[in-house]
Design a protein around this motif. Structure first.
Motif, mmCIF file in Angstrom:
data_model
loop_
_atom_site.group_PDB
_atom_site.id
_atom_site.type_symbol
_atom_site.label_atom_id
_atom_site.label_comp_id
_atom_site.label_asym_id
_atom_site.label_seq_id
_atom_site.Cartn_x
_atom_site.Cartn_y
_atom_site.Cartn_z
ATOM 1 N N CYS A 201 0.828 -1.215 0.000
ATOM 2 C CA CYS A 201 0.000 0.000 0.000
ATOM 3 C C CYS A 201 0.861 1.264 0.000
ATOM 4 N N THR A 205 0.968 4.032 -2.963
ATOM 5 C CA THR A 205 0.554 5.389 -2.627
ATOM 6 C C THR A 205 1.654 6.408 -2.875
ATOM 7 N N ASN A 234 -4.777 10.758 -2.223
ATOM 8 C CA ASN A 234 -3.391 10.295 -2.332
ATOM 9 C C ASN A 234 -2.417 11.462 -2.301
ATOM 10 N N LEU A 405 -7.645 1.351 -6.654
ATOM 11 C CA LEU A 405 -6.545 1.968 -7.407
ATOM 12 C C LEU A 405 -6.657 1.664 -8.900
#
Length: 421
Positions: A201, A205, A234, A405
């Motif tokens: 993650c 990100t 983000n 995503l």
């Protein structure tokens, strides 16, 4: 025929200092065992000082300690329960075989691999040679041997039951270590999945999504609402990553320091027990340890009031500790054990009923052992169930995150391709 001096404990726990003639050291040990003595030290007159000199030197050392001339010897590093269980089992086997306590400690100290425990063994051997009791040597290392260990050894010396008490301690430590290792083994794989999920993650990100943000900004086209929301969240996280990380570290540090205070420790332990599902599992684990400790101490002849005071610290939870101490106060005023446990409001009905049966039948240690076994089995089953559910849960969360995503990245591509047509 050589003469051997010895220091031993009789069945009443009294110290016996005398000598005997034997052809070999083994014959001397066998003769002392037949007399029902627990040998603390055994040595030949030709190789050591006379018993009178040893006693005089011991008294001199004790006098120096009272004057504060002897410095305390302690170690701050902790010893793992596995190493302590192996040490206790080796010591129990050696003492039951008739090996003098000092010789057994010296032999174990040369073989043990754990450096702190090795130094502790050497120091206890020196203290025994100086005339101190085994319980005093154990009590000088509170970082290694907890209060329960020290209390049981002291009672065993006074009652002359050191070999059997060492066996009970070894069995207790082995069971506790076995349960702890099972829990760690069952949680290893799910924890690995969780850590891997967090790392993926962070990479997505911090590195992947910013690249697509720059690419899409060059198109000049209006992005879908879903993509703009994801990219905005983000970007906020990336732009304020250091501030978020610093805030998390400061908050964690504040929580840790507050947890070390008396009120913070109590609130932290109270929160652990109030957690849904996990709180019940933690409570059963603590109660299993409490019942096991109480069973050993009562079986070793420790008074109930002293056993409760010592086992209150062994729980490791401030809320349950206060409840145990309140139970102790009620028992000291004349109340029965089961009724006192019921009034505390923290102990479940199973323990109260079983303790009541143990009081009436005179088999309280056996009943507490059975309750501890039951709770340990329940804890193991609960952990296995939790870890089995944790793995698919993490996979689902990870899949949902990746899906968000992917949709955020592919929606603009579909929009651009449609506008080109």
């Amino acid at each position: 025929m050589p003469t051997f001096n010895y220091i031993a404990k009789n069945k009443e726990g009294q110290e016996v200092r005398s000598s005997l003639d034997a052809a070999t050291r083994l014959e001397a040990l066998e003769a002392l065992r037949k007399k029902g003595l627990t040998v603390v030290d055994l040595f030949s007159v030709d190789d050591r000082k006379s018993l009178t000199e040893v006693a005089a030197e011991a008294e001199k050392k004790k006098g120096n300690e009272k004057q504060g001339k002897r410095k305390s010897f302690s170690f701050t590093a902790k010893v793992k329960m596995t190493d302590l269980a192996v040490f206790c089992r080796q010591l129990a086997i050696s003492v039951n075989a008739g090996v003098p306590l000092r010789d057994a400690l010296e032999s174990i100290g040369t073989e043990v691999e754990q450096p702190v425990l090795r130094r502790v063994c050497i120091d206890m051997v020196n203290q025994l040679h100086d005339g101190r009791s085994f319980s005093e040597a154990v009590g000088s290392h509170p970082k290694v041997f907890n209060e329960m260990f020290h209390g049981l050894i002291k009672v065993a010396e006074e009652s002359g039951r050191l070999p059997s008490t060492l066996e009970q301690l070894a069995a207790y430590l082995e069971k506790a270590d076995r349960l702890r290792r099972r829990i760690k083994a069952m949680s290893a794989y799910p924890m690995f999945i969780g850590v891997f999920f967090i790392i993926v993650c962070l990479i997505m990100t911090l590195f992947i999504l910013p690249q697509f943000t720059d690419i899409f900004s060059g198109f000049g086209a209006k992005l879908p609402v879903f993509t703009r929301i994801v990219f905005s969240v983000n970007n906020f996280f990336v732009d304020n990553f250091l501030a978020i990380l610093g805030g998390f570290i400061l908050l964690s540090t504040a929580v840790v320091f507050y947890g070390r205070t008396a009120s913070g420790s109590y609130q932290k332990d109270k929160l652990k027990l109030s957690l849904p599902y996990a709180g019940g599992c933690v409570k059963k684990y603590i109660l299993a340890r409490f019942c096991r400790s109480m069973a050993i101490m009562v079986q070793s002849g420790v008074p109930i009031s002293n056993a409760l005071e010592i086992c209150a610290d062994a729980t490791g939870n401030q809320l349950i500790k206060r409840s145990v101490l309140s139970v102790r106060e009620m028992i000291m005023t004349g109340n029965r054990i089961a009724a006192s446990l019921d009034r505390s409001g923290i102990f479940p009905g199973l323990i109260i009923r079983m303790v009541s049966v143990g009081e009436e039948s005179g088999q309280l240690p056996e009943v507490l052992e059975n309750v501890s076994d039951l709770y340990e089995d329940q804890v193991e089953v609960s952990v296995m169930t939790s870890m089995a559910l944790f793995e698919p849960l993490v996979i689902c969360v990870f899949g949902a995150f990746i899906l968000i995503l992917v949709l955020a990245i592919y929606l603009p591509i579909f929009t651009v391709s449609m506008s080109v047509r």
